[in-house]
Design a protein around this motif. Sequence first.
Motif, PDB file in Angstrom:
ATOM      1  N   ASN A  81      -3.112   3.593  -4.217  1.00  0.00           N
ATOM      2  CA  ASN A  81      -2.719   5.002  -4.306  1.00  0.00           C
ATOM      3  C   ASN A  81      -3.328   5.688  -5.523  1.00  0.00           C
ATOM      4  O   ASN A  81      -2.658   6.436  -6.234  1.00  0.00           O
ATOM      5  CB  ASN A  81      -1.193   5.104  -4.364  1.00  0.00           C
ATOM      6  CG  ASN A  81      -0.548   4.697  -3.054  1.00  0.00           C
ATOM      7  OD1 ASN A  81      -0.532   5.464  -2.100  1.00  0.00           O
ATOM      8  ND2 ASN A  81      -0.034   3.479  -3.010  1.00  0.00           N
ATOM      9  N   ASP A 133      -2.428  -4.491  -6.121  1.00  0.00           N
ATOM     10  CA  ASP A 133      -1.209  -3.719  -6.359  1.00  0.00           C
ATOM     11  C   ASP A 133      -0.133  -4.658  -6.893  1.00  0.00           C
ATOM     12  O   ASP A 133       0.006  -5.791  -6.415  1.00  0.00           O
ATOM     13  CB  ASP A 133      -0.693  -3.102  -5.053  1.00  0.00           C
ATOM     14  CG  ASP A 133      -1.668  -2.125  -4.422  1.00  0.00           C
ATOM     15  OD1 ASP A 133      -2.483  -1.540  -5.164  1.00  0.00           O
ATOM     16  OD2 ASP A 133      -1.619  -1.943  -3.188  1.00  0.00           O
ATOM     17  N   ASP A 162       6.803   3.745  -7.941  1.00  0.00           N
ATOM     18  CA  ASP A 162       7.686   2.952  -7.077  1.00  0.00           C
ATOM     19  C   ASP A 162       7.756   1.507  -7.551  1.00  0.00           C
ATOM     20  O   ASP A 162       8.833   0.899  -7.621  1.00  0.00           O
ATOM     21  CB  ASP A 162       7.189   2.967  -5.631  1.00  0.00           C
ATOM     22  CG  ASP A 162       7.271   4.334  -4.977  1.00  0.00           C
ATOM     23  OD1 ASP A 162       8.116   5.147  -5.395  1.00  0.00           O
ATOM     24  OD2 ASP A 162       6.462   4.582  -4.055  1.00  0.00           O
ATOM     25  N   GLN A 167      -5.180   8.365  -7.650  1.00  0.00           N
ATOM     26  CA  GLN A 167      -5.323   9.815  -7.512  1.00  0.00           C
ATOM     27  C   GLN A 167      -6.793  10.135  -7.295  1.00  0.00           C
ATOM     28  O   GLN A 167      -7.644   9.802  -8.113  1.00  0.00           O
ATOM     29  CB  GLN A 167      -4.818  10.520  -8.782  1.00  0.00           C
ATOM     30  CG  GLN A 167      -4.791  12.030  -8.704  1.00  0.00           C
ATOM     31  CD  GLN A 167      -3.617  12.549  -7.885  1.00  0.00           C
ATOM     32  OE1 GLN A 167      -2.746  11.783  -7.521  1.00  0.00           O
ATOM     33  NE2 GLN A 167      -3.596  13.830  -7.608  1.00  0.00           N
ATOM     34  N   ASN A 219      -2.851   8.249 -13.694  1.00  0.00           N
ATOM     35  CA  ASN A 219      -2.574   9.042 -12.502  1.00  0.00           C
ATOM     36  C   ASN A 219      -1.967  10.368 -12.936  1.00  0.00           C
ATOM     37  O   ASN A 219      -0.836  10.411 -13.424  1.00  0.00           O
ATOM     38  CB  ASN A 219      -1.602   8.291 -11.584  1.00  0.00           C
ATOM     39  CG  ASN A 219      -1.385   8.996 -10.259  1.00  0.00           C
ATOM     40  OD1 ASN A 219      -1.697  10.178 -10.104  1.00  0.00           O
ATOM     41  ND2 ASN A 219      -0.853   8.267  -9.292  1.00  0.00           N
ATOM     42  N   ARG A 250       0.802  -1.222   0.000  1.00  0.00           N
ATOM     43  CA  ARG A 250       0.000   0.000   0.000  1.00  0.00           C
ATOM     44  C   ARG A 250       0.838   1.277   0.000  1.00  0.00           C
ATOM     45  O   ARG A 250       0.385   2.333  -0.458  1.00  0.00           O
ATOM     46  CB  ARG A 250      -0.948   0.023   1.198  1.00  0.00           C
ATOM     47  CG  ARG A 250      -0.249   0.023   2.548  1.00  0.00           C
ATOM     48  CD  ARG A 250      -1.234  -0.098   3.702  1.00  0.00           C
ATOM     49  NE  ARG A 250      -0.554  -0.145   4.998  1.00  0.00           N
ATOM     50  CZ  ARG A 250      -0.025  -1.241   5.511  1.00  0.00           C
ATOM     51  NH1 ARG A 250      -0.099  -2.389   4.841  1.00  0.00           N
ATOM     52  NH2 ARG A 250       0.582  -1.213   6.689  1.00  0.00           N
ATOM     53  N   SER A 251       2.072   1.198   0.499  1.00  0.00           N
ATOM     54  CA  SER A 251       2.919   2.398   0.542  1.00  0.00           C
ATOM     55  C   SER A 251       3.679   2.627  -0.756  1.00  0.00           C
ATOM     56  O   SER A 251       4.379   3.639  -0.900  1.00  0.00           O
ATOM     57  CB  SER A 251       3.918   2.284   1.700  1.00  0.00           C
ATOM     58  OG  SER A 251       4.746   1.144   1.541  1.00  0.00           O
ATOM     59  N   THR A 308       3.790   3.480  -4.696  1.00  0.00           N
ATOM     60  CA  THR A 308       3.027   4.059  -5.798  1.00  0.00           C
ATOM     61  C   THR A 308       3.261   3.255  -7.067  1.00  0.00           C
ATOM     62  O   THR A 308       4.139   2.383  -7.122  1.00  0.00           O
ATOM     63  CB  THR A 308       3.449   5.511  -6.044  1.00  0.00           C
ATOM     64  OG1 THR A 308       4.812   5.513  -6.529  1.00  0.00           O
ATOM     65  CG2 THR A 308       3.349   6.341  -4.778  1.00  0.00           C
ATOM     66  N   THR A 309       2.510   3.577  -8.100  1.00  0.00           N
ATOM     67  CA  THR A 309       2.719   2.917  -9.393  1.00  0.00           C
ATOM     68  C   THR A 309       4.146   3.141  -9.877  1.00  0.00           C
ATOM     69  O   THR A 309       4.794   2.223 -10.404  1.00  0.00           O
ATOM     70  CB  THR A 309       1.720   3.452 -10.432  1.00  0.00           C
ATOM     71  OG1 THR A 309       0.389   3.185  -9.981  1.00  0.00           O
ATOM     72  CG2 THR A 309       1.903   2.776 -11.786  1.00  0.00           C
ATOM     73  N   SER A 357      -0.995   0.631  -8.827  1.00  0.00           N
ATOM     74  CA  SER A 357      -1.169   0.748  -7.382  1.00  0.00           C
ATOM     75  C   SER A 357      -2.605   1.179  -7.130  1.00  0.00           C
ATOM     76  O   SER A 357      -2.928   2.368  -7.167  1.00  0.00           O
ATOM     77  CB  SER A 357      -0.197   1.763  -6.773  1.00  0.00           C
ATOM     78  OG  SER A 357      -0.504   1.934  -5.398  1.00  0.00           O
TER      79      SER A 357
END
Length: 429
Positions: free
Chosen positions: A126, A270, A35, A128, A66, A29-30, A32-33, A123
């Motif tokens: 996350n 994710d 990352d 947007q 995003n 969850r932490s 991002t796409t 993700s």
Amino acid sequence: MFPLSTSGQRIAVVDGIRTPFTKQGGALRSMTTLDLSVAVVGELAKRLELSPEVIGSLVLGSAMNNPAVPYLARETAIALGWDNVNAYSAETACATSARTVANAAYELLSGEAEIAIAGGAESMSNLQQLASRKAGAASAMLARKPEQGFEMLMNLTMGDLVPPAPVVAEPYSGLTLGEHAEEIVEEWGVTREWADEIAVRSHLNAARAIDEGRLPAETMAVQTPDGTVKEDAIVRADTSMEAVAKLRPVFKSAEDGGTVTAANASPLTDGASAVVLATERACETHGLTPKAWIRSWAFTSHAPKKGVLLGPTYATPLALERAGLTMADIGLFDMHEAFAGQVAANLAAMDSDEWAQQEMGRESAMGRPSDDILNVNGGSVAIGHPFGATGTRIIIQLMNEMQRRDVRYGALAICAGGTRGASMVLERV
């Protein structure tokens, strides 16, 4: 052969990896796409000892656009320090990374590049969040005319301040893909039991592939701010027909014939995946050992009224035809499981002479893959479905199993939002 360059060079899938797949809000969850993309592309290049100087192209995709990361591929390259690598993004909903692979293959066929990396990421944790129309208008006015913008902000209600929840719906119909799945399930006479059987088999096949080390061999560890994530988190080894039968349908009541439940639909996920493509010549030059040749591919669109999720039935005959093969030649077949009932409906349509003649202009049906070659290591219902990463996840899974079983030809098929389909045929090296 369909994908052959003017110099006679075939395109190879050298290797591929993916991150673990976890549910929205889970262990990734932490990340991002961006990352996730940086992690998987960087690890793949490291494993194959590919320097950015030899990578001619990086093609990545994400289905859920995003605004904070408008150029996913290029931003991934920059984050990796690959300043001079040509990079761009593409989108085809659930078939996004199958599309990025085909796009990269086109570049290799044309001679524009000799080695490329293609893949995708998503993700869902996350996404947007969009502001409501009133809040968005007030924010825009605030930047242009602060006094008027402030007045508009003061008139907003609490409801105006809550971002609308993202919904995976088709704009032309207003229906979610789950609702469209129920449509084709009804049209093709798919029973709840048939859908549940496909879902249970997906989980049990994936669980066996994990126990025997096949899926873990394709999966990298991801370092997150919360710790290291090493394993898929969705597969249920203890599932059963009795357990899944207890769940109620989500999009249509059981009394009205609803079949789609949380157990037989792919979860919001994710994850990221990527593959390295190369020409035959590049494999020899750089000491790369390919696993599969890309024999053919097909991307199709059709009228929504014919079945929004019937893309595999439209795309697969064309891919087989371009490969010079029939379904009888295919030793392994992987079909994306957006919904187990959608898989069943496509299998029924693939076997229908009437459908092939009336809707596709073909003399007879191409036939369906048998259960013993279909999704033998599990599919999206069990493993998960990060929209942008599913295409390359399937390619990786398929080509590795083709090598393990000594199967010459394998095929994959994907339904995609926007009433689209994708299919690809691989040949074992």
